[in-house]
Write an enzyme that holds these catalytic residues in place. Structure first.
Site, PDB file in Angstrom:
ATOM      1  N   SER A  65     -11.188  -0.947  -1.069  1.00  0.00           N
ATOM      2  CA  SER A  65      -9.894  -0.895  -0.390  1.00  0.00           C
ATOM      3  C   SER A  65     -10.024  -1.260   1.077  1.00  0.00           C
ATOM      4  O   SER A  65      -9.062  -1.698   1.702  1.00  0.00           O
ATOM      5  CB  SER A  65      -9.296   0.515  -0.496  1.00  0.00           C
ATOM      6  OG  SER A  65      -8.795   0.761  -1.776  1.00  0.00           O
ATOM      7  N   ASP A  80       0.836  -1.191   0.000  1.00  0.00           N
ATOM      8  CA  ASP A  80       0.000   0.000   0.000  1.00  0.00           C
ATOM      9  C   ASP A  80       0.875   1.247   0.000  1.00  0.00           C
ATOM     10  O   ASP A  80       2.008   1.213  -0.497  1.00  0.00           O
ATOM     11  CB  ASP A  80      -0.943  -0.026   1.211  1.00  0.00           C
ATOM     12  CG  ASP A  80      -2.308   0.540   0.879  1.00  0.00           C
ATOM     13  OD1 ASP A  80      -2.403   1.780   0.738  1.00  0.00           O
ATOM     14  OD2 ASP A  80      -3.267  -0.234   0.749  1.00  0.00           O
ATOM     15  N   HIS A 126      -3.730   5.860   3.416  1.00  0.00           N
ATOM     16  CA  HIS A 126      -4.459   4.669   3.002  1.00  0.00           C
ATOM     17  C   HIS A 126      -3.869   3.395   3.593  1.00  0.00           C
ATOM     18  O   HIS A 126      -4.591   2.540   4.135  1.00  0.00           O
ATOM     19  CB  HIS A 126      -4.460   4.628   1.476  1.00  0.00           C
ATOM     20  CG  HIS A 126      -5.391   3.652   0.858  1.00  0.00           C
ATOM     21  ND1 HIS A 126      -5.029   2.361   0.563  1.00  0.00           N
ATOM     22  CD2 HIS A 126      -6.682   3.771   0.443  1.00  0.00           C
ATOM     23  CE1 HIS A 126      -6.046   1.739  -0.008  1.00  0.00           C
ATOM     24  NE2 HIS A 126      -7.069   2.575  -0.097  1.00  0.00           N
TER      25      HIS A 126
END
Length: 1436
Positions: free
Chosen positions: A457, A34, A273
């Site tokens: 996600s 990520d 994220h």
């Protein structure tokens, strides 16, 4: 209620952990691919059993790399000279370097910071800068108010004030200069306030190994060399320590060391994220367990694949590296919450590497399905490939209030945006679903602990955490985490929960179902010994009579690439119009790569085939062995209603134990059109009235547009229901239109819009219905799916009228090609199904220029330090059955087969090819884009290569832009540019194929070139002259349905920047809406592409035959009329000797430079031998560092030069080359004589040889310049320059030309002299006792300053100050007029079109420091470091 903020109950994770608290992920290592994981984030510090949560942090992108190949040793006082120029003070408490060697590098902070943090840091730094500015400006304004009216401080008179000879005039001149200086200070500060562009901090980076071989890294976050206040870190996997860059960013970083210190890696987040994803998987809050992640006992490896330089976009190299790093570190499962549309599913380099990672190395790979719904076939790669487990996103009723604060909870439903299957080749795409939202930990630099995010996600890590629980249980029982077995457990036990508003199940969105951890664990306990559960079954389906209106195979993309589709997808009318469709299905079992032959022989299954719907038929039994078997299925389509239908052939092992589930499934999707408009006379509008909607409702229609359709316009019109559920609040709708085109990503053929529609008060008598209209391009004859969905959280019901109309004006060629060798190009148009008005409009907007590489370089992987794992550049060999994978090699393989690194020694070796391209732009460009069409034709995940990272640099190696598959336009200055491309593969042969690949620069034109269109060839020819300034009347031609016409597009003049072979590009539209009932603009959005091939530029003025040639001036009589005389030969010999003087000067300078280099920096250079009676200037004696031979060679070279110069001057004088001769009227001005040219050359020689710290050498330069100036008759030179030009007076023109040459020689000599006098004045000031600073007083001696002022006055008579800004700055500087010096430099730099020379920017430091403006001097230092790096960034 707080536990619902991170959903766990929906997938039975909470119940599982309550039942088995010791199986909460312990013993499981999860790799998070990520944006990076923050080591300081809340909830990511420890596991439930007290171990460290984050085991390692690996930057796989290269964005944090620092070149630390520069090695230095500390000075006697224990300091190092950092590469920023700052002294680095080594703290006494640090362990000493084992060999006394320290690796040094430099890193720009803004290359590390996430974009959001950069903005915040800039704001904080600007505030500090503003405070320093306000203080400096207040002081400057006070000085101006107090002393601006005059003063008696010592200072030189202005160069233009020659009348300032008496004391009163001198005092007045100095007062004016003082006032001018003080005003300049205020002006400079005011200008700097608005012109400040913060380039951010620049850090020194230091690395060293101690006596025990442990590596340490320090980043000088103090920006002052105070290393004692900075963190000294070991690689994170060893010390598990991290640092924080500064209080402004609050950004944590970890370090690693590669190649024995030659490369340092600073691992930081590229976004929030990745930390959020890690928190969903395994956050552990000891004091608040309700906030825990799914598997709080697991450990995490952060594998950064989001490149900070690209705004956190993933790169191919980072993805493959991350797979390798996960394998090296022994990860059990990895999560990738990234993805994008692919043009061909389950192909490409990354798909192949993922296949290997999963099925050769046993890595379980979970990924997000995508957020591109609600239309079908919107899944993103890599989730469309076979190896990863793609997860869709569901929102449960339990989530709606705590996460989204809805007024009321709704039934469980799929998120509106969650991507749907099937893939273009028929695979289901979404494997399972999981909750797609969570409030989870985020990095500390966000200045909050947790945050809400939603998307697939978030669904993927929710599923990954559930898998970690299963693996924890499996490992506790001594089981093996086989990816095929675990995936089967997930899919067999997933819950078929309702996920639509009507209580049904949208299989394309849900996949096999909602993950159920307890059920999957029970299945694994019961069926782990069932041998077929470890076997993969590859399904390939081929439709009989495959073909389409566009000539593509039935399954669209993948048929021709993979030998058939992974499922059945009947979407186009030629597949659904018949009564039935017959499909051949081939099934092949695949055992693990290392399975013994006996296991393959023993595989013999009796398979029961069961259709899930009555319209699907097949044989009921299939005898299946390792060689595979085929069967036919038949889809009865005649009675299927319009719309999308899903069914499947489910295959069970007849000998399987109960509950074992299906061996494989053949998914079948059929899309029957609601309207097929291809028939003659078919309408061009389709409407659907009063379609009912409620929160989360999805309505989809399939329409086959006319074969000639080129655009469509959709209109949504909201109507209120009688009961108006949810009140009159606007409803949020998603409109999505998709066509599937062969080997084209969905993003190229979709249109979507999210719109809020207000409801009218009533159907009649109230306000008109709210509506939304959108036009988009379509392809005729290809099924269009039109989807309208009410957003899942938009409460209340509504009725919507949906209307779609099609327009069509089809060009014979999609791309119009103009050729500069021809006057026009012809385009034929057809309005095939409706009346359309032809009204063309187009322009050329950009230029494309192709470049070939100027160099190429093959780069082997950067090895890790001894005994350390790498970052995935080298994979270990796959493990044999029952044996763990060995540790990664310590370094790059010296003896590996570079053609194919796969083998028994290594599993993979990533090589890089670096290609370099150069270009030169005369005027720069406001928008330049770098493209590599050969590589970007395929997307990131389907590319045949792992990387194509490209960077754009200016002539000073400054990084202007960096891009990957998707690049943005960037503004570039004029001058030299260099593009560097890095391509990666494990096959050197593949890389060599790209050694001559072209790069394309796309340059936006400063103004668009409008295209002129004519209705006939005659009109096109007749109106060509209009291109010179006029414009042709517009073409407007109504075209009835079924008729054709031709247009003729004139070739416009090329812009000046165009070169032969360039391509001008733009777009053109042919239609314009004219009917009152038309929706939208009545033309194809985006138009059609148009290009123009450029040729050589035409001559600006053509010679005209028959016209008299311009009168040429009579030749000027030479000094020696007889070119064969002895005097002419003597002059020619002198000219040759003058050339030889230049060669001797070059040799003498080179020899002196070698002596200086041998003595070290700052050593005085050897001086020239005495000339013209000047006193000898002995060179410094040779010391131990200077080579005696070099000194002797320098002396001999200087002597040869001096002797030659003396003889040349003597002979030139004897010949009379320098004496002005008597000339008849009108007087002649002689061009620079040989004697003058010799003296000029000698002045330059002395200037190049002089040590600027040696007053004797500088005096020699002044003397040499005076010698050149004495050879110029200034009054004679000035006379013709003052006279007006007369084209008919050839003698005057000749005099002006000669005078101009003399003026240039005079200016050159005066400029060189003034520079040396300025340096002399500085030396005098340094030798004199210190004096109080004055606004206009210099520190030099009065004599040196007066000489300098005189030289500047003489120079300014012939050249404006702007032509010698650095000299003006030096002159002002020695007088203490530092603000005026700064203004001179700024004025000169402001005129530069290209990047200025480093020395010109560096010259600003002295006046800024003298003025005490430390904050501005610091900004210039950063500018020098950022804009003038010493080398290209690591990797390029």
């Amino acid at each position: 209620m707080r536990s619902a903020e991170l959903p766990k109950e929906e997938i039975q994770a909470a119940a599982f952990v309550r039942a088995h608290p010791e199986l909460d992920g312990r013993g499981v290592l999860v790799g998070v691919l990520d944006t990076g994981v923050d080591p300081g984030a809340a909830g990511l510090q420890t596991t439930t059993d007290g171990r460290r949560k984050i085991v390692d942090l690996v930057d796989c992108t290269g964005s944090g790399d620092v070149d630390t190949s520069h090695v230095a040793r500390p000075s006697a006082d224990g300091a190092l000279a950092g590469l920023t120029g700052r002294p680095l003070r080594l703290p006494a408490e640090w362990p000493p370097a084992a060999d006394g060697r320290y690796h040094l590098g430099v890193k720009q902070a803004f290359q590390l910071l996430p974009r959001g943090v950069t903005a915040r840091v800039r704001a904080e730094r600007k505030a500090r800068f503003a405070r320093a500015q306000r203080g400096a400006l207040a002081r400057a304004q006070a000085e101006l108010a107090v002393g601006g009216g005059g003063g008696t401080s010592v200072g030189g008179a202005d160069a233009g004030e020659e009348g300032a000879s008496d004391d009163a005039a001198l005092i007045a001149a100095r007062g004016r200069l003082r006032h001018k200086e003080l005003k300049a200070r205020v002006a400079a500060l005011e200008k700097a306030d608005g012109a400040f562009a913060d380039l951010g901090p620049v850090y020194d980076v230091l690395a060293f190994a101690d006596a025990a071989g442990r590596w340490h890294v320090c980043v000088d976050t103090s920006e002052a060399g105070e290393l004692g206040v900075c963190a000294l870190l070991e690689p994170y996997r060893i010390g598990h320590e991290y640092g924080t860059l500064d209080a402004d960013s609050n950004l944590n970083f970890a370090v690693d060391v590669l190649a024995d210190g030659a490369r340092v890696v600073l691992s930081v987040d590229a976004g929030a994220h990745g930390t959020h994803v890690a928190g969903i998987i395994g956050a552990h809050f000891p004091d608040r367990p309700e906030l825990n992640g799914i598997a709080p006992g697991c450990q995490i490896v952060g594998l950064k694949v989001g490149d900070t330089r690209l705004g956190s976009m993933e790169t191919g190299a980072a993805l493959v590296r991350a797979l390798g790093a996960a394998i090296e570190r022994g990860c059990d499962v990895i999560n990738l919450s990234y993805g994008e549309f692919a043009s061909v599913d389950d192909t490409g380099r990354f798909a192949a590497m993922a296949e290997r990672a999963v099925h050769e190395y046993g890595l379980i790979f979970v990924t997000s399905a995508g957020n591109n719904g609600p239309a079908l076939t919107t899944g993103g790669a890599p989730g469309t490939a076979d190896a990863p487990i793609a997860v869709g996103a569901l929102v449960s009723a339990r989530m709606m209030v705590p996460l989204y604060s809805l007024r009321a909870a709704l039934p469980d439903i799929q998120y509106t945006w969650s991507s749907r299957g099937p893939t273009a080749d028929g695979a289901l795409n979404v494997a399972i679903s999981a909750p797609g939202g969570a409030i989870a930990p985020v990095p500390t630099w966000t200045l909050q602990g947790r945050q809400l995010m939603n998307g697939t996600s978030m669904a993927a890590p929710n599923a990954t955490g559930g898998i970690a629980l299963l693996l924890s249980s499996l490992k506790a029982r001594g089981g093996t985490a086989n990816p095929t077995l675990v995936r089967r457990a997930l899919e067999v036990t997933a819950a078929h929960v309702p996920n639509t508003t009507d209580g049904g199940t949208d299989r394309w969105a849900l996949g096999r179902g909602l993950l159920q951890v307890q059920a999957a664990d029970a299945w694994l306990r019961e069926h782990a010994g069932y041998a077929p559960a470890y076997v993969r079954f590859r399904v390939r389906a081929t439709v009989h009579g495959a073909g389409s209106s566009s000539g593509q195979p039935a399954s669209h993309f993948a048929h021709s690439l993979n030998g058939g589709g992974r499922g059945v997808y009947l979407r186009e009318p030629q597949h659904t119009a018949g009564a039935e469709a017959v499909v051949d299905v081939d099934v092949r079992p695949e055992l693990p790569r290392a399975a013994p032959a006996a296991a393959k022989v023993a595989l013999d299954l009796s398979v029961r085939l069961t259709p899930s719907a009555p319209w699907l038929g097949c044989a009921r039994r299939l005898a299946l062995s390792h060689g595979g078997k085929s069967f036919q299925l038949k889809a009865s389509l005649k009675d299927l209603p319009a719309g999308a239908h899903y069914a499947e052939i489910v295959a069970h092992d007849e000998a399987a134990p109960p509950g074992a589930g299906a061996l494989f499934v053949v998914p079948v999707t059929v899309c029957k059109p609601h309207a097929d408009l291809r028939a003659p006379g078919a309408p061009w509008r389709v409407s659907f009235e009063r379609v009912p909607f409620s929160p989360g409702a999805v309505q989809r229609w399939f329409i086959v547009p006319h074969a000639g359709a080129t655009w469509a316009t959709a209109r949504l019109r909201a109507r209120a229901r009688a009961r108006a559920d949810g009140g009159a609040a606007p409803r949020i709708f998603e409109m999505h239109a998709v066509q599937l085109l062969a080997q084209r990503a969905v993003r190229e053929s979709e249109a979507s819009a999210r719109v809020s529609l207000a409801l009218p008060a009533a159907d009649d008598g109230g306000a008109p219905p709210a509506e939304f209209v959108k036009s988009f391009a379509v392809h005729g004859g290809v099924t269009l799916e039109l989807v309208v969905a009410q957003f899942w959280h938009a409460l209340g019901d509504a009725d919507v009228d949906v209307l779609i109309e099609f327009g069509g004006l089809r060009p014979a060629a999609d791309r119009l090609l103009l050729d500069a060798r021809e006057l026009f190009a012809t385009q034929n148009l057809c309005a095939s199904f409706r009346r359309t008005v032809v009204e063309p409009e187009g322009s050329l907007t950009a230029l494309r220029r192709a470049l070939r590489p100027v160099s190429s370089k093959l780069v082997t992987p950067m090895p890790p330090c001894a005994g350390a794992p790498g970052r995935g550049d080298v994979w270990p060999p796959p493990p044999a059955p029952g044996r763990a994978a060995p540790a990664a090699p310590a370094g790059a393989p010296a003896g590996a087969d570079v053609g194919d690194a796969r083998g028994d020694t290594l599993g993979y070796v990533g090589y890089e090819l670096v290609l370099s391209y150069r270009a030169k732009l005369k005027d720069g460009a406001d928008a330049l884009t770098v493209r590599f069409p050969s590589l970007t034709a395929a997307g990131l995940y389907e590319s045949s290569y792992e990387a194509q990272l490209c960077a754009l640099f200016d002539a000073n190696k400054k990084l202007l832009h960096i891009g990957d598959f998707y690049t943005n336009a960037v503004k570039v200055p004029s001058g030299e540019l260099e593009v560097r491309l890095v391509v990666r593969h494990d096959s050197v042969a593949h890389l060599h194929k790209l050694a001559s690949m072209a790069c394309v620069l796309e340059i936006k034109l400063s103004s668009a070139i409008k295209l002129e269109v004519a209705h006939s060839r005659a009109a096109a020819m007749a109106d060509v002259d209009l291109l010179a300034g006029g414009s042709a009347p517009p073409v407007r031609l109504p075209l009835e349905a079924g008729t054709h016409c031709a247009l003729h597009v004139r070739t416009p003049p090329q812009p000046e920047i165009a070169e032969p072979g360039d391509l001008l590009i733009g777009s053109i539209t042919y239609a314009k809406g004219s009917n009152a009932e038309d929706l939208g603009s009545g033309r194809r959005p985006g138009g059609w592409p148009v290009a123009m091939v450029c040729v050589a530029q035409p001559l600006k003025e053509l010679p005209r035959e028959g016209e008299p040639k311009p009168h040429a001036p009579p030749p000027v009589a030479p000094d020696c009329a007889d070119e064969t005389s002895d005097e002419a030969f003597a002059r020619a010999a002198l000219a040759l000797r003058l050339t030889q003087l230049g060669l001797l000067s070059k040799a003498a300078l080179s020899a002196a430079g070698k002596v200086t280099a041998g003595r070290g920096a700052g050593a005085p250079a050897a001086q020239p031998a005495p000339v013209d009676g000047a006193a000898a200037t002995p060179g410094a004696p040779a010391d131990g560092a200077a080579d005696a031979a070099a000194v002797a060679a320098a002396a001999a070279s200087a002597a040869r030069y001096a002797a030659h110069f003396e003889r040349l001057c003597a002979d030139a004088a004897a010949l009379g080359a320098g004496a002005p001769a008597e000339a008849p009227a009108p007087a002649r001005v002689r061009p620079p004589s040989l004697l003058l040219r010799a003296h000029l050359a000698h002045a330059q020689h002395c200037d190049g040889l002089a040590n600027r710290a040696d007053p004797v050498a500088l005096a020699d330069v002044v003397r040499a310049c005076d010698g050149a100036i004495a050879q110029i008759d200034v009054p004679a030179m000035a006379a013709p320059l003052a006279m007006a030009a007369d084209a008919d007076d050839s003698l005057l023109s000749a005099d002006k030309d000669a005078a101009t040459e003399l003026k240039e020689a005079l200016v050159s000599a005066l400029r060189t002299k003034a520079f040396s006098l300025a340096d002399l004045a500085k030396l005098d000031a340094q030798a004199a006792p210190p004096a109080p600073p004055a606004a206009d007083g210099g520190g030099g001696s009065a004599n040196a300053l007066r000489e300098l002022d005189g030289a500047m006055r003489a120079l300014h008579l012939w050249a404006p100050p702007t032509e010698h800004a650095k000299l003006s700055a030096a002159w002002h500087g020695v007088h203490g007029r530092h603000a005026l010096a700064l203004a001179a430099l700024d004025e000169a730099l402001g005129k530069e079109k290209s990047a200025p020379a480093k020395a010109d920017v560096e010259a600003k430091l002295a006046p800024l420091r003298a003025l005490g403006w430390a904050h501005l001097a610091a900004a210039v230092q950063v500018e020098l470091l950022v804009n003038y790096p010493t080398s290209y960034p690591p990797g390029f």
